[in-house]
Design an enzyme around this catalytic site. Structure first.
Site, PDB file in Angstrom:
ATOM      1  N   LYS A   1      26.254  -2.956  52.552  1.00 27.33           N
ATOM      2  CA  LYS A   1      25.146  -2.108  52.338  1.00 27.33           C
ATOM      3  C   LYS A   1      24.119  -2.190  53.236  1.00 27.33           C
ATOM      4  O   LYS A   1      24.102  -3.530  54.034  1.00 27.33           O
ATOM      5  CB  LYS A   1      24.596  -2.949  50.889  1.00 27.33           C
TER       6      LYS A   1
ATOM      7  N   ASP B   1      39.401  -7.205  58.935  1.00 28.13           N
ATOM      8  CA  ASP B   1      39.981  -5.899  58.672  1.00 28.13           C
ATOM      9  C   ASP B   1      38.939  -4.776  58.279  1.00 28.13           C
ATOM     10  O   ASP B   1      39.337  -3.583  58.277  1.00 28.13           O
ATOM     11  CB  ASP B   1      40.700  -5.977  57.042  1.00 28.13           C
TER      12      ASP B   1
ATOM     13  N   ASP C   1      32.526 -11.557  54.856  1.00 27.97           N
ATOM     14  CA  ASP C   1      32.066 -10.369  53.958  1.00 27.97           C
ATOM     15  C   ASP C   1      31.309  -9.451  55.015  1.00 27.97           C
ATOM     16  O   ASP C   1      30.531  -9.877  55.608  1.00 27.97           O
ATOM     17  CB  ASP C   1      31.208 -10.834  53.106  1.00 27.97           C
TER      18      ASP C   1
END
Length: 247
Positions: free
Chosen positions: A129, A161, A125
């Site tokens: 933010k 990615d 992940d």
């Protein structure tokens, strides 16, 4: 909870290659395997590679098949996903593979200083933010944890990615003067991908179908221990672009 998940959790308890301690076993405590993975788990002295956030364990198993002279441990908190890798390793009698179900935040409860020779971080992940930057697996907070268990000569591999995470990692490397061995922002487009980098997880196949380039970074800590937090200007400037690219 679905029946399939319950079945997988039950089967996980039967896998000898899967370690899943209870929370109170390792919270502020060291696990019995810390410092003893070679002698008590793998029963050999071959180098140990970790895959952090291994998901279904596809990359862990593939690396172990490609490099039988190394030991591999996939780490994730999602037991239902990890079931797939643990089952494959069990059915194929892969004695150089292990899986550890825990939060990466607790990694130092499991590995002693210098016990790990290499780390892979595959499609984590990216924590886009700004306020979650410290949760990125290449943030100073996590590098300080890796420094406590990684051999000073060892390397950290990031395959993602996310151009945002790729750029952030380059900023971290530059900020602390770390040795970057490789940095490629499109491993298939440039032809850089070798047999190891060409292993594709389900997540990677999904990203490729969406036309997202896959990036790769390999760097070393070279024994550095101090990694103070810092603000990265790119967090504000390219956050929206990063979020749009992953939709």
């Amino acid at each position: 909870m679905g029946k399939d998940k319950l079945r997988r959790f039950a089967e996980n308890l039967t896998f000898e290659r899967l370690v899943q301690p209870a929370f109170d076993e390792i919270f502020n405590n060291d696990h019995p395997l810390k410092g003893h993975w070679h002698s008590d788990f793998f029963r050999n002295d071959r180098p140990i590679t970790l895959e952090l956030g291994c998901g279904k364990g596809e990359y862990t198993v593939a690396l172990a098949r490609l490099n039988p002279q190394r030991n591999y441990i996939g780490i994730d908190i999602k037991g239902a996903r990890m079931w797939r890798g643990a089952k494959t390793a069990t059915e194929c009698n892969m004695d150089n593979v292990g899986f550890l179900r825990t939060r990466i935040e607790f990694i130092n409860s499991f590995f002693a200083e210098g016990e790990v020779d290499e780390i892979w971080i595959t499609f984590p992940d990216p924590q886009l933010k700004t306020r979650r930057a410290k949760k990125r697996l290449t943030s100073p907070l996590f590098l300080s944890r890796y420094a406590q268990l990684l051999d000073p000569r060892g390397s950290i591999n990031l395959k993602t990615d996310s151009q945002h995470l790729y750029n952030y990692t380059q900023a971290v490397i530059g900020r602390f003067g770390l040795r970057c061995e490789t940095a490629d922002n499109d491993i298939y487009g440039s032809g850089f991908a070798d047999e190891v980098l060409s292993v594709k997880t389900a997540y990677e196949q999904m990203f490729l179908q969406r036309g997202l380039p896959i990036t790769y970074t390999r760097f070393s800590l070279d024994g550095r221990r101090d990694f103070e937090p810092f603000d990265w200007e790119g967090d504000d400037s390219d956050q929206k672009d990063a979020e749009e690219a992953r939709r």
